[in-house]
Write an enzyme that holds these catalytic residues in place. Structure first.
Site, PDB file in Angstrom:
ATOM      1  N   HIS A  34       0.826  -1.203   0.000  1.00  0.00           N
ATOM      2  CA  HIS A  34       0.000   0.000   0.000  1.00  0.00           C
ATOM      3  C   HIS A  34       0.867   1.262   0.000  1.00  0.00           C
ATOM      4  O   HIS A  34       2.059   1.231   0.354  1.00  0.00           O
ATOM      5  CB  HIS A  34      -0.912   0.010   1.229  1.00  0.00           C
ATOM      6  CG  HIS A  34      -0.143   0.001   2.521  1.00  0.00           C
ATOM      7  ND1 HIS A  34       0.410   1.136   3.081  1.00  0.00           N
ATOM      8  CD2 HIS A  34       0.166  -1.023   3.363  1.00  0.00           C
ATOM      9  CE1 HIS A  34       1.021   0.826   4.194  1.00  0.00           C
ATOM     10  NE2 HIS A  34       0.894  -0.481   4.407  1.00  0.00           N
TER      11      HIS A  34
ATOM     12  N   GLU B  21      -2.109  -7.166   7.733  1.00  0.00           N
ATOM     13  CA  GLU B  21      -0.796  -7.056   8.341  1.00  0.00           C
ATOM     14  C   GLU B  21      -0.774  -7.734   9.706  1.00  0.00           C
ATOM     15  O   GLU B  21      -1.820  -8.012  10.312  1.00  0.00           O
ATOM     16  CB  GLU B  21      -0.429  -5.567   8.482  1.00  0.00           C
ATOM     17  CG  GLU B  21       0.952  -5.284   9.067  1.00  0.00           C
ATOM     18  CD  GLU B  21       2.101  -5.906   8.299  1.00  0.00           C
ATOM     19  OE1 GLU B  21       2.246  -7.151   8.357  1.00  0.00           O
ATOM     20  OE2 GLU B  21       2.876  -5.163   7.657  1.00  0.00           O
TER      21      GLU B  21
END
Length: 413
Positions: free
Chosen positions: A217, A293
């Site tokens: 990202h 994550e």
């Protein structure tokens, strides 16, 4: 006392999505198939389907002999480690299913083993048959044309040496050569078969691989400060710089024109990055929970130096072992690797032969690369991933993987 082997599998096409499980009970001494079970479950997650397959397999074994000993073999690292008591069961939806599985046989009579997906083909086939039947609005039933042959093949493949294969073949009224031919047709391998070829020696007729383009990202306000930012923190959105990085990545991917689907972690920064890219490509975004994550526990939002100052012993232990979780209920790298591996297996099945953009985070990308290379867990600390960088891994039908790109940032310059 009789001994059984239970092999179980579950799948979800979408996670959550249309799901099913498959389970098979084998005789431990000869390898012959004693019972099969499969069911379409409707829309549930992959982990729920895996647990439901385990429960069904144990119940099928119990119905054959409630006094038996059972050895469970599954390709779900999560289920195997949780049922073995080595990992905590943190998700509330999993706990009742685990208790249901433990209640089938008395404690001590069931053992667990993780196996690669390639060794769990029988249960995987049953799970997919159940999902296919559900898609047609039907209930699963054993296929008269393939179930018997595949059961014979599985029994022959698992029997101990040529003698076991011959015994199984004799029971089915066939010779050893016929049993081996059936095994080859079913895609199984006997105990004497060579391991799959690796690297340059891979056979040329495997078809197009599933290729994952791994996009980290774009920047968030925490990224330049190098703060721990996982799935247990504030879930920050992209900064202005991060949005610009996502636009540049989208432009580069549009120019290449190879991406056929976009899959993203559920966190805000990945969903926002994925939406920018998918909008440019004219594609929808599919969310995959397994790509989130690491949960860094009490270290969320801290710099490395701050974590060192507040939790020095815990940080040293974390750096020394992939099995150690961050302070305050975070995830260990071993736990993250298990869910990333499960997500990878689901995505490889879903997108076989296609190029897919996975918009995710540092740890999942490093883990996919580490697993593809067969590198040790400590290699995670030796990789550098820039915000909005691209990496790529291709997965072939024989289970081999090839790392094609790592930390590419030319599109940002």
């Amino acid at each position: 006392m009789r001994e059984f082997i239970v092999e179980a599998d579950g799948g979800s096409r979408g996670n959550p999505g249309p799901a099913g499980y498959g389970a098979v009970v084998l005789d431990a001494s000869g390898g012959e198939t004693l019972a099969e079970a499969a069911e379409y479950l409707g829309v549930v997650t992959n982990n729920v389907a895996e647990y439901r397959g385990l429960v069904a397999g144990l119940r099928a074994a119990h119905a054959l002999d409630p006094e038996a000993r059972v050895h469970v073999r599954m390709d779900s690292k999560l289920v195997v480690e949780q049922m073995s008591g080595r990992w905590q069961i943190k998700h509330p939806a999993m706990r009742p299913l685990a208790e249901e599985a433990r209640a089938v046989f008395p404690a001590g009579r069931v053992t667990y083993e993780w196996i690669p997906r390639a060794q769990n083909k029988h249960a995987d086939r049953l799970a997919n048959e159940a999902m296919d039947a559900g898609a047609r609005g039907e209930q699963w039933s054993a296929s008269d044309s393939t179930a018997e042959l595949r059961s014979a093949a599985d029994g022959g493949a698992r029997a101990a040496g040529a003698g076991g294969a011959a015994d199984r073949a004799a029971k089915d009224g066939a010779d050893v050569r016929a049993a081996r031919n059936v095994a080859a047709a079913a895609g199984t391998k006997s105990s004497s078969s060579p391991s799959p070829s690796v690297g340059w020696a891979a056979p040329p007729d495997l078809g197009a691989p599933a290729t994952f383009v791994l996009l980290r990202h774009g920047e968030t306000p925490l990224t330049p400060q190098k703060r721990f930012s996982g799935s247990g923190g504030t879930d920050p959105s992209l900064s202005g710089t991060g949005r610009e990085q996502a636009e540049r990545a989208a432009k580069a991917l549009a120019e290449r024109g190879t991406v056929q689907a976009v899959v993203a972690s559920p966190l805000a920064r990945t969903r926002e990055t994925a939406a920018i890219v998918a909008g440019r490509l004219g594609l929808d975004v599919v969310i995959e929970e397994g790509l989130r994550e690491t949960d860094f526990g009490a270290w969320e939002g801290l710099t490395f130096a701050e974590a060192r100052e507040r939790h020095p012993a815990d940080l040293d232990a974390w750096l020394a072992s992939p099995d150690v979780a961050p302070t305050g209920g975070g995830e260990s790298f071993t736990e993250v690797a298990a869910r990333v591996e499960e997500a990878r297996e689901r995505l490889v099945r879903t997108y076989a032969g296609r190029t897919v953009l996975l918009v995710t985070h540092v740890t999942p990308i490093k883990t996919l690369v580490q697993l593809a290379l067969g590198a040790p867990p400590e290699s995670l600390f030796r990789m550098e991933l820039s915000a909005a960088s691209m990496s790529a891994v291709a997965y072939y039908a024989d289970g081999n993987a090839s790392v094609r790109l790592f930390n590419e940032t030319s599109h940002l310059r």
